[in-house]
Write a protein that holds these residues in place. Structure first.
Motif, PDB file in Angstrom:
ATOM      1  N   ARG A 124       0.822  -1.206   0.000  1.00  0.00           N
ATOM      2  CA  ARG A 124       0.000   0.000   0.000  1.00  0.00           C
ATOM      3  C   ARG A 124       0.857   1.258   0.000  1.00  0.00           C
ATOM      4  O   ARG A 124       0.425   2.295  -0.503  1.00  0.00           O
ATOM      5  CB  ARG A 124      -0.896  -0.013   1.236  1.00  0.00           C
ATOM      6  N   GLY A 125       2.065   1.185   0.535  1.00  0.00           N
ATOM      7  CA  GLY A 125       2.849   2.419   0.646  1.00  0.00           C
ATOM      8  C   GLY A 125       4.334   2.274   0.389  1.00  0.00           C
ATOM      9  O   GLY A 125       5.106   3.187   0.683  1.00  0.00           O
TER      10      GLY A 125
ATOM     11  N   ALA B  47       6.380  11.004   1.600  1.00  0.00           N
ATOM     12  CA  ALA B  47       5.506  10.202   2.465  1.00  0.00           C
ATOM     13  C   ALA B  47       6.127   9.864   3.814  1.00  0.00           C
ATOM     14  O   ALA B  47       5.436   9.352   4.691  1.00  0.00           O
ATOM     15  CB  ALA B  47       5.129   8.901   1.741  1.00  0.00           C
TER      16      ALA B  47
ATOM     17  N   THR C  15       1.066   3.964   9.821  1.00  0.00           N
ATOM     18  CA  THR C  15      -0.255   3.817   9.191  1.00  0.00           C
ATOM     19  C   THR C  15      -0.180   3.804   7.674  1.00  0.00           C
ATOM     20  O   THR C  15      -1.178   3.591   7.002  1.00  0.00           O
ATOM     21  CB  THR C  15      -1.193   4.957   9.629  1.00  0.00           C
ATOM     22  N   VAL C  16       1.006   4.043   7.133  1.00  0.00           N
ATOM     23  CA  VAL C  16       1.165   4.113   5.677  1.00  0.00           C
ATOM     24  C   VAL C  16       2.061   2.999   5.137  1.00  0.00           C
ATOM     25  O   VAL C  16       1.757   2.390   4.115  1.00  0.00           O
ATOM     26  CB  VAL C  16       1.766   5.482   5.261  1.00  0.00           C
ATOM     27  N   HIS C  17       3.139   2.731   5.838  1.00  0.00           N
ATOM     28  CA  HIS C  17       4.217   1.950   5.236  1.00  0.00           C
ATOM     29  C   HIS C  17       4.262   0.480   5.614  1.00  0.00           C
ATOM     30  O   HIS C  17       5.101  -0.262   5.100  1.00  0.00           O
ATOM     31  CB  HIS C  17       5.573   2.592   5.559  1.00  0.00           C
TER      32      HIS C  17
END
Lengths: 234, 244
Positions: A33-34, A180, A218-220
């Protein structure tokens, strides 16, 4: 007339005998996702070669790829072994949910029976996506493979921005990885593992301007598999 | 079946194998074995287990050869006390003793000690049988409350001498102990705490897929575990080679 036909017949016989070689299209899809993949190294090589071995210490060339995305060392080793090599098919980073396609034809080098694919995963200290010397299929069709995220075990996972050079701490943050990722992390207390293994995932934190990690939890984060490889025998 | 297939491949049938249309690549080159002569009524297997985690030693590996009448555990059902004993404390003796007394089990064996991260264990197991149907393996991730990794009911009946099957294994929660991660509750070197405890206080008394550990580095301040003890699937690579 017969003098001309004879070698033609012999040649035809040679060409039709081995059915080991083929024309392949290989598609690599980033399932995370990231996470960004650095320029991919895709290679068809002899069965006795491998780019990495889980449980074993990483080679210096693998370390350079996993810590900074430098595939030149692995590429030269493959080249010395007569492998077919495709570098950087995506023309840069391969982002989340993006795919890239590679054409491989081993008609002229049928000893190159196995496929390996590697690229660094960003942002990580020494994480990489790795397809481990899989035997190329022989029969016409389309074949799907789930590919894991590995940790090269060469750099402590402190998860802060830094260098992509082998042996230097931190992760490089080009372009979209810079955007990011967090900043001013104090660094996670981690140790060099010493052997290639399945990556335990990034820890990250939710403090974009501080905290322990410059990676964003929450992203990676990801779960295996991190990539899907589709091989079509044309 | 779905769980097994997710990361598993029969290496002998790599190009043909498919689980929901997905072929899973081998984790890496596997040790080769020289086939030996094949006297009748004996099946011998060499089993290689590689610990793929960063920081989870595996308790002594337990191997069981059996038929379909015996099963180590079922997802969604309570673990036996023998499975609980292994999952909470790494002690496989009850599991293997009970298996040895079961009519559906033809052979068992245990590794002599724990398997560190990145290390490979080579075991052999044999049965005086002219066919062996199924293979199962279980071990604890010792820096947890009750996490195990297991290969279950792997069909080895059609393996010829010299052929091998490569699989990778997932992590499961035995469901017998709450995942408190508190000091005194984890038997591995991260804590040196308690192993088996008969109390069942997990969120459900069922074997389920494991959700991983939280650790002190991720905000569970009372946890004795750190980020270094986390893992992602698969946990182990298992190669079963028929050598006799």
């Amino acid at each position: 007339m017969k003098l001309i036909q004879l070698p033609t017949a012999v040649l035809a016989g040679v060409l039709s005998a081995p059915v080991l070689a083929a024309d392949y299209s290989v598609t690599v899809t980033n399932l995370t996702r990231g996470i960004y993949f650095t320029p991919l190294l895709v290679s068809a090589h002899p069965a006795d070669m491998s780019l990495f071995n889980p449980g074993a210490e990483a080679s210096p060339a693998l370390q350079a790829m996993a810590e900074g995305g430098d595939i030149s060392g692995l590429s030269s080793a493959l080249s010395d072994g007569g492998a077919i090599i495709v570098e950087n098919p995506a023309g840069g980073l391969l982002g989340p949910a993006q795919s890239t396609e590679v054409m491989i034809n081993n008609d002229d080098a049928p000893d190159n029976t196995n496929l390996s694919i590697v690229a660094m995963m960003l942002p990580t200290n020494d994480g990489f996506v790795g397809m481990p010397a899989v035997a190329l299929p022989m029969d016409q069709g389309t074949y799907h493979y789930n590919v894991l995220g590995y940790d090269a075990g060469t750099e402590a996972n402190n998860e802060i921005r830094g260098s992509g050079a082998p042996g230097e701490a931190g992760f490089p943050a080009p372009g979209p990885v810079d955007t990011a990722s967090g900043t001013n992390g104090t660094g996670i207390n981690a140790e060099v593992e010493g052997f290639v293994h399945v990556h335990r995932n990034v820890l990250g934190d939710t403090d974009a301007a501080g905290g322990a990690s410059d990676i964003v939890s929450t992203v990676h984060r990801w779960l295996n598999p991190v990539a899907r490889v589709t091989i079509t025998v044309n | 079946m779905t769980n097994r297939c997710w990361f598993a491949i029969p290496a002998v049938l790599l190009a043909l194998a498919g689980c929901d249309g997905v072929n899973n690549p081998p984790i890496g080159p596997a040790p080769m074995n020289d086939p030996e002569p094949d006297p009748p009524a004996t099946r011998e297997f060499q089993v290689s287990v590689l610990n793929l985690t960063a920081g989870q030693p595996l308790s002594p590996i337990a191997l069981i050869l059996h038929d379909s009448s015996w099963e180590m555990f079922q997802l969604g059902a309570p673990a036996s006390v023998a499975v609980e004993t292994l999952a909470e404390g790494g002690d496989n003796s009850m599991l293997l003793d009970e298996a040895d007394g079961d009519a559906g089990v033809v052979a068992t064996t245990s590794a002599g000690g724990p398997l560190p991260p990145g290390a490979t264990e080579l075991l052999t197991i044999s049965a005086e049988e002219d066919s062996v149907d199924l293979f199962s393996m279980m071990t604890m991730l010792v820096n947890t409350n009750d996490a195990i990794t297991a290969a279950r009911n792997i069909s080895i009946a059609s393996l010829d001498v010299g052929e091998r099957i490569e699989i990778t294994t997932l992590s499961y929660d035995a469901g017998t102990e709450a995942n408190s991660e508190l000091a005194g509750t984890i038997p591995g070197p991260a804590d040196g705490g308690e192993g088996f405890n008969a109390a069942r206080d997990d969120i459900a008394d069922e074997v389920r897929g494991h959700s991983g550990v939280v650790t002190s580095d991720d905000g569970h301040s009372d946890s004795v575990l750190t980020q270094a003890h986390r893992w992602d699937n698969p946990v182990a690579r298992v190669i079963i080679t028929r050598i006799d």
